[in-house]
Design an enzyme around this catalytic site. Structure first.
Site, PDB file in Angstrom:
ATOM      1  N   ASN A  11      34.866  37.926  40.134  1.00 31.40           N
ATOM      2  CA  ASN A  11      34.936  37.248  41.422  1.00 31.40           C
ATOM      3  C   ASN A  11      35.215  38.299  42.491  1.00 31.40           C
ATOM      4  O   ASN A  11      36.340  38.771  42.617  1.00 31.40           O
ATOM      5  CB  ASN A  11      36.059  36.192  41.377  1.00 31.40           C
ATOM      6  N   TRP A  12      34.169  38.633  43.247  1.00 33.26           N
ATOM      7  CA  TRP A  12      34.319  39.717  44.231  1.00 33.26           C
ATOM      8  C   TRP A  12      34.833  39.211  45.575  1.00 33.26           C
ATOM      9  O   TRP A  12      34.948  39.990  46.525  1.00 33.26           O
ATOM     10  CB  TRP A  12      32.995  40.479  44.365  1.00 33.26           C
ATOM     11  N   LYS A  13      35.065  37.922  45.657  1.00 30.95           N
ATOM     12  CA  LYS A  13      35.663  37.329  46.863  1.00 30.95           C
ATOM     13  C   LYS A  13      34.969  37.879  48.124  1.00 30.95           C
ATOM     14  O   LYS A  13      33.752  38.039  48.128  1.00 30.95           O
ATOM     15  CB  LYS A  13      37.182  37.581  46.866  1.00 30.95           C
ATOM     16  N   HIS A 101      38.704  27.146  43.784  1.00 29.70           N
ATOM     17  CA  HIS A 101      39.601  28.305  43.694  1.00 29.70           C
ATOM     18  C   HIS A 101      40.827  28.052  44.584  1.00 29.70           C
ATOM     19  O   HIS A 101      40.710  27.472  45.664  1.00 29.70           O
ATOM     20  CB  HIS A 101      38.866  29.569  44.142  1.00 29.70           C
ATOM     21  N   GLU A 103      42.391  29.868  46.529  1.00 32.87           N
ATOM     22  CA  GLU A 103      42.296  30.395  47.902  1.00 32.87           C
ATOM     23  C   GLU A 103      41.573  29.401  48.807  1.00 32.87           C
ATOM     24  O   GLU A 103      41.899  29.263  49.980  1.00 32.87           O
ATOM     25  CB  GLU A 103      41.592  31.764  47.886  1.00 32.87           C
ATOM     26  N   GLU A 173      44.198  29.291  36.315  1.00 35.72           N
ATOM     27  CA  GLU A 173      44.617  30.366  37.215  1.00 35.72           C
ATOM     28  C   GLU A 173      45.935  30.011  37.885  1.00 35.72           C
ATOM     29  O   GLU A 173      45.942  29.373  38.945  1.00 35.72           O
ATOM     30  CB  GLU A 173      43.560  30.570  38.311  1.00 35.72           C
ATOM     31  N   GLY A 179      46.299  38.211  41.972  1.00 37.13           N
ATOM     32  CA  GLY A 179      46.518  39.362  42.848  1.00 37.13           C
ATOM     33  C   GLY A 179      47.931  39.925  42.800  1.00 37.13           C
ATOM     34  O   GLY A 179      48.290  40.763  43.627  1.00 37.13           O
ATOM     35  N   SER A 220      45.310  38.398  37.713  1.00 32.22           N
ATOM     36  CA  SER A 220      45.740  39.765  37.400  1.00 32.22           C
ATOM     37  C   SER A 220      45.295  40.251  36.020  1.00 32.22           C
ATOM     38  O   SER A 220      46.033  40.960  35.333  1.00 32.22           O
ATOM     39  CB  SER A 220      47.251  39.899  37.557  1.00 32.22           C
ATOM     40  N   GLY A 242      40.515  41.480  41.389  1.00 33.77           N
ATOM     41  CA  GLY A 242      40.744  42.875  41.775  1.00 33.77           C
ATOM     42  C   GLY A 242      40.220  43.913  40.792  1.00 33.77           C
ATOM     43  O   GLY A 242      39.626  44.914  41.207  1.00 33.77           O
TER      44      GLY A 242
HETATM   45  P1  PGA Z   1      42.870  38.722  40.449  1.00 32.41           P
HETATM   46  O1  PGA Z   1      42.031  37.441  40.992  1.00 32.41           O
HETATM   47  O2  PGA Z   1      42.205  39.145  39.173  1.00 32.41           O
HETATM   48  O3  PGA Z   1      42.730  39.741  41.535  1.00 32.41           O
HETATM   49  O4  PGA Z   1      44.248  38.268  40.224  1.00 32.41           O
HETATM   50  C1  PGA Z   1      41.604  36.445  40.128  1.00 32.41           C
HETATM   51  C2  PGA Z   1      40.994  35.306  40.892  1.00 32.41           C
HETATM   52  O5  PGA Z   1      41.456  34.999  42.004  1.00 32.41           O
HETATM   53  O6  PGA Z   1      40.062  34.663  40.428  1.00 32.41           O
END
Ligand code: PGA
Length: 258
Positions: A11-13, A101, A103, A173, A179, A220, A242
Site C-alpha cells: 500500500n503506497w498510500k 482503511h 486512514e 490492521e 506506521g 508495521s 512503509g
Molecule cells: P505500515 O502501514 O506498514 O506503514 O504500518 C500499513 C497500512 O496502513 O496498511
C-alpha cells in the site's frame, strides 16, 4: 481462490510521486524476477490513482503480481466529482481494491455503510476487496478489540454473501500499530484472525468463508517480522505500507516470503 499461498499487498498510500512509483515498480519487478521462478506468494501493488494505468502496463507480464487500487466509489457512474468507480478500475486492469482503511475512516469520515457499498461495488466488477478492520488504541485499552472486529464485520458485510466466483481479503490492521514501527505479536494476530473467522462464520456458510476469504495482517510489517504473518493457520499474508516504499528493503522482505 487459489490458496493458500501467501498474499502480500503493498500500500503506497500518497507517499510517492508518479515518477517515483514507476521507478519503484521497475526496481521491484527486477528484484522479484531474481527471486526465482516458482514464487509461493502473490504480490499486489497499490499505487496512487494517477499511476494505476502506467503501473498496470508494467505488470502485464509477471503472473503473480497484480494491480491494486487504494479506494473505490460505490456508484457505477454519474455526477460524482473526483470519484472513481469499480468499472473504471477494472478497465485499467485492477484486480484488488483496499476498502475501509483506517486512514479513510479517520480523515475522510468513511462510515461502515459507505464501506459496505464500496465492498459490494468492487465485488460486482470482480475486484477482490481488501477490507481493513481494526481497533484504535483506546478501544484496545478498554478490552474492546473483539467487539470492534465483530461490529465492523457485521456492518461492512451486512446483507450479502459472496457468489461462487467472488473473493474477499480481510486485513486485520490495529489502527495504533500502523506506521508505529511496532507490529503486534504473532499470538495477537492469530487471535484476531480467529475472531474474524468466527464473525464471518456467523454470517456466511463455512465453505464460503474457508474457500473464498483470506485473512492477512497489516501494521508495521517489515522484513524482521513478516514471517509471523505467513502460513499461520488462518493468517496468510500482509498489507505492507512503509516497508514497501524502498525497493531494496521490500525485496529483502519478499525474500523471506519466497
Ligand atoms: P505500515 O502501514 O506498514 O506503514 O504500518 C500499513 C497500512 O496502513 O496498511
Amino acid at each position: 481462490m487459489t490458496k493458500p499461498s501467501n498474499l502480500l499487498i503493498a500500500n503506497w498510500k500518497m507517499s510517492l510521486s508518479v515518477k517515483q512509483t514507476l521507478a519503484l515498480t521497475k526496481a521491484l519487478l527486477k528484484g522479484v524476477s531474481n527471486l526465482g521462478k516458482f514464487l509461493d506468494f502473490s504480490l499486489v501493488l497499490c499505487p496512487t490513482f494517477p499511476a494505476l494505468s502506467a503501473v498496470g502496463t508494467l505488470l502485464k507480464k509477471p503472473a503473480n503480481i497484480y494491480l491494486g487500487a487504494q479506494d473505490v466509489f460505490w456508484k457505477g457512474h454519474g455526477p460524482y466529482t473526483g470519484e472513481v468507480s469499480a468499472e473504471i478500475l477494472s478497465e485499467l486492469g485492477v484486480k484488488y481494491v483496499i476498502v475501509g482503511h483506517s486512514e479513510r475512516r479517520q480523515y475522510l469520515k468513511e462510515t461502515d455503510d459507505m464501506i459496505r457499498h464500496k465492498v459490494m461495488a468492487a465485488l460486482q466488477y470482480n475486484l477482490t476487496p481488501v477490507l481493513c478492520l481494526g481497533e484504535t488504541y483506546a478501544q484496545r485499552q478498554a478490552g474492546q478489540r473483539d467487539a470492534v472486529l465483530h461490529q465492523q464485520l457485521s456492518r461492512d458485510l451486512a446483507g450479502f454473501s459472496l457468489t461462487g466466483q467472488q473473493n474477499l481479503v480481510i486485513a486485520y490492521e490495529p489502527v495504533w500499530a500502523i506506521g508505529s514501527g511496532k507490529a503486534v505479536s504473532q499470538s495477537d494476530m492469530l487471535q484476531a484472525a480467529e475472531v474474524i473467522e468466527q464473525g464471518l462464520r456467523q454470517m456466511w456458510p463455512s465453505e464460503t468463508v474457508s474457500r473464498q476469504v483470506r485473512i492477512i495482517y497489516g501494521g508495521s510489517v517489515d522484513d524482521t517480522n513478516i514471517k509471523t504473518c505467513l502460513n499461520q493457520g488462518r493468517l496468510n499474508g500482509a498489507l505492507v505500507g512503509g516497508a514497501s516504499l524502498q525497493a531494496a528493503g521490500f525485496i529483502k522482505l519478499l525474500r523471506q516470503v519466497a
